[in-house]
Design a protein around this motif. Structure first.
Motif, PDB file in Angstrom:
ATOM      1  N   LEU A  54      26.239 -15.191   5.545  1.00  0.00           N
ATOM      2  CA  LEU A  54      24.872 -15.072   5.006  1.00  0.00           C
ATOM      3  C   LEU A  54      24.877 -14.707   3.527  1.00  0.00           C
ATOM      4  O   LEU A  54      23.941 -15.038   2.791  1.00  0.00           O
ATOM      5  CB  LEU A  54      24.076 -14.034   5.794  1.00  0.00           C
ATOM      6  CG  LEU A  54      23.571 -14.466   7.165  1.00  0.00           C
ATOM      7  CD1 LEU A  54      23.054 -13.266   7.947  1.00  0.00           C
ATOM      8  CD2 LEU A  54      22.473 -15.531   7.023  1.00  0.00           C
ATOM      9  N   ALA A  55      25.939 -14.025   3.097  1.00  0.00           N
ATOM     10  CA  ALA A  55      26.029 -13.628   1.679  1.00  0.00           C
ATOM     11  C   ALA A  55      26.485 -14.789   0.795  1.00  0.00           C
ATOM     12  O   ALA A  55      26.367 -14.715  -0.430  1.00  0.00           O
ATOM     13  CB  ALA A  55      26.999 -12.455   1.527  1.00  0.00           C
ATOM     14  N   LEU A  56      26.960 -15.867   1.431  1.00  0.00           N
ATOM     15  CA  LEU A  56      27.379 -17.044   0.655  1.00  0.00           C
ATOM     16  C   LEU A  56      26.158 -17.759   0.104  1.00  0.00           C
ATOM     17  O   LEU A  56      25.115 -17.840   0.778  1.00  0.00           O
ATOM     18  CB  LEU A  56      28.179 -18.014   1.539  1.00  0.00           C
ATOM     19  CG  LEU A  56      29.502 -17.506   2.110  1.00  0.00           C
ATOM     20  CD1 LEU A  56      30.061 -18.528   3.098  1.00  0.00           C
ATOM     21  CD2 LEU A  56      30.498 -17.194   0.984  1.00  0.00           C
ATOM     22  N   ASN A  57      26.271 -18.335  -1.053  1.00  0.00           N
ATOM     23  CA  ASN A  57      25.129 -18.955  -1.718  1.00  0.00           C
ATOM     24  C   ASN A  57      24.441 -20.010  -0.844  1.00  0.00           C
ATOM     25  O   ASN A  57      23.216 -20.109  -0.821  1.00  0.00           O
ATOM     26  CB  ASN A  57      25.588 -19.589  -3.039  1.00  0.00           C
ATOM     27  CG  ASN A  57      24.395 -20.066  -3.866  1.00  0.00           C
ATOM     28  OD1 ASN A  57      23.489 -19.276  -4.157  1.00  0.00           O
ATOM     29  ND2 ASN A  57      24.374 -21.359  -4.171  1.00  0.00           N
ATOM     30  N   GLU A  58      25.243 -20.754  -0.059  1.00  0.00           N
ATOM     31  CA  GLU A  58      24.630 -21.834   0.750  1.00  0.00           C
ATOM     32  C   GLU A  58      23.602 -21.269   1.737  1.00  0.00           C
ATOM     33  O   GLU A  58      22.691 -21.968   2.148  1.00  0.00           O
ATOM     34  CB  GLU A  58      25.707 -22.626   1.485  1.00  0.00           C
ATOM     35  CG  GLU A  58      26.398 -21.903   2.595  1.00  0.00           C
ATOM     36  CD  GLU A  58      27.370 -22.814   3.352  1.00  0.00           C
ATOM     37  OE1 GLU A  58      28.574 -22.631   3.145  1.00  0.00           O
ATOM     38  OE2 GLU A  58      26.905 -23.685   4.112  1.00  0.00           O
ATOM     39  N   PHE A  59      23.759 -20.017   2.111  1.00  0.00           N
ATOM     40  CA  PHE A  59      22.769 -19.395   2.996  1.00  0.00           C
ATOM     41  C   PHE A  59      21.856 -18.451   2.221  1.00  0.00           C
ATOM     42  O   PHE A  59      20.635 -18.494   2.342  1.00  0.00           O
ATOM     43  CB  PHE A  59      23.460 -18.643   4.143  1.00  0.00           C
ATOM     44  CG  PHE A  59      24.139 -19.535   5.141  1.00  0.00           C
ATOM     45  CD1 PHE A  59      25.529 -19.622   5.183  1.00  0.00           C
ATOM     46  CD2 PHE A  59      23.403 -20.299   6.041  1.00  0.00           C
ATOM     47  CE1 PHE A  59      26.165 -20.458   6.093  1.00  0.00           C
ATOM     48  CE2 PHE A  59      24.027 -21.135   6.961  1.00  0.00           C
ATOM     49  CZ  PHE A  59      25.417 -21.223   6.985  1.00  0.00           C
ATOM     50  N   SER A  60      22.466 -17.602   1.374  1.00  0.00           N
ATOM     51  CA  SER A  60      21.661 -16.544   0.722  1.00  0.00           C
ATOM     52  C   SER A  60      20.593 -17.128  -0.202  1.00  0.00           C
ATOM     53  O   SER A  60      19.520 -16.547  -0.360  1.00  0.00           O
ATOM     54  CB  SER A  60      22.571 -15.603  -0.074  1.00  0.00           C
ATOM     55  OG  SER A  60      23.190 -16.299  -1.134  1.00  0.00           O
ATOM     56  N   SER A  61      20.873 -18.324  -0.751  1.00  0.00           N
ATOM     57  CA  SER A  61      19.908 -18.916  -1.698  1.00  0.00           C
ATOM     58  C   SER A  61      18.644 -19.418  -0.990  1.00  0.00           C
ATOM     59  O   SER A  61      17.639 -19.724  -1.633  1.00  0.00           O
ATOM     60  CB  SER A  61      20.569 -20.092  -2.433  1.00  0.00           C
ATOM     61  OG  SER A  61      20.960 -21.083  -1.485  1.00  0.00           O
ATOM     62  N   ARG A  62      18.669 -19.469   0.332  1.00  0.00           N
ATOM     63  CA  ARG A  62      17.530 -20.047   1.065  1.00  0.00           C
ATOM     64  C   ARG A  62      16.501 -19.005   1.486  1.00  0.00           C
ATOM     65  O   ARG A  62      15.443 -19.331   1.995  1.00  0.00           O
ATOM     66  CB  ARG A  62      18.050 -20.805   2.292  1.00  0.00           C
ATOM     67  CG  ARG A  62      18.808 -22.068   1.926  1.00  0.00           C
ATOM     68  CD  ARG A  62      19.558 -22.645   3.100  1.00  0.00           C
ATOM     69  NE  ARG A  62      18.745 -22.773   4.300  1.00  0.00           N
ATOM     70  CZ  ARG A  62      19.274 -23.085   5.503  1.00  0.00           C
ATOM     71  NH1 ARG A  62      20.591 -23.244   5.628  1.00  0.00           N
ATOM     72  NH2 ARG A  62      18.501 -23.211   6.552  1.00  0.00           N
TER      73      ARG A  62
END
Ligand code: 6PG
Length: 246
Positions: A54-62
């Motif tokens: 979740l902390a990765l940009n692919e998830f956190s950016s959403r």
């Protein structure tokens, strides 16, 4: 058991990604519908990978994390900086990497006595403005090999709690006190997701889903959201017993 959906993934990596995707989708929908997102995190080791995803940009950016409110389904009776702390695990893996306002992080203050921590958390939960929902948008749960979830352990008094939303409980097998949300409150959640991974969980998962209804012995069977969705995200190893049944 209420109708539940079981989704099987090749391994921890894929099951964690699926859980992160479900988390973000429920969060996006909740914020779009009501302006905020409330989630109760589980502890233990399984969700660590999902929280890191979740902390990765692919998830956190959403997600607009400013509108997310974090709670915990249970906590060990330790300070927040203790290696055993469920708060510390989530904070290290996720919360310290995303912009959740500190006032939106509602940890169980387990540095207090178990009774005080449970009573204070009950007060916090009852004072929170749930809107037309009556509980969490999402409750994440894990499953112990003995059938416990959150800190609802077999044959414990917490299993029979019908009015309080949060209680302290002594876990004899661990010789430790815990603070846990109770089935009545967890079952108010709009979405409950169990994340269960590993061959050591295959036998208990099969009992929980296909065995006799025996919630004193299998507390995870108490989780039946009244008006919500119940989803099991499991890996192939944990699902082995299920395949034999189906
Ligand atoms: C805790 C958890 C607990 C956990 C299960 C599974 O405080 O330990 O909330 O309910 O989800 O024990 O733990 P693992 O993921 O480590 O197997």
């Amino acid at each position: 058991m209420s109708a539940s959906e079981v989704r099987i993934y090749p391994d921890l990596v894929e099951a964690s990604r699926a859980a992160a995707e479900a988390f973000v989708r429920i969060g996006e929908d909740s914020i779009a519908a009501r302006g905020w997102f409330s989630v109760a995190l589980s502890g233990g080791s399984t969700p660590n990978r999902m929280y890191a995803d979740l902390a990765l940009n692919e998830f956190s950016s959403r997600l607009d994390w400013r509108h997310a409110h974090f709670f915990w389904g249970d906590e060990r009776s330790v300070p927040p900086d203790d290696p055993q702390s469920n708060f510390r695990m989530a904070n290290d893996a996720l919360l310290s990497h995303v912009q959740v306002p500190p006032e939106n992080i509602h940890r169980i203050q387990a540095e207090k006595t178990p009774k005080e921590a449970a009573s204070d958390y009950e007060h916090l939960l009852r004072g929170f403005e749930w809107g037309e929902l009556t509980g969490f948008d999402l409750a994440l749960l894990g499953l112990g090999t003995n059938g416990h979830t959150a800190s609802l352990f077999p044959y414990s008094d917490a299993l029979n709690e019908r009015s309080r939303w949060c209680v302290d409980t002594w876990v004899e097998e661990l010789k430790a006190a815990r603070i846990t949300l109770t089935p009545p409150f967890l079952n108010r959640s709009a979405n409950v997701i169990f994340l269960v991974v590993g061959s050591e969980k295959a036998s208990i998962l099969s009992e929980i889903l296909h065995g006799q209804y025996d919630p004193d012995r299998l507390p995870a069977q108490l989780i039946e959201p009244k008006n919500g969705r119940l989803i099991w995200l499991v890996d192939r190893d944990a699902a082995r017993g299920l395949k034999e049944k189906e």
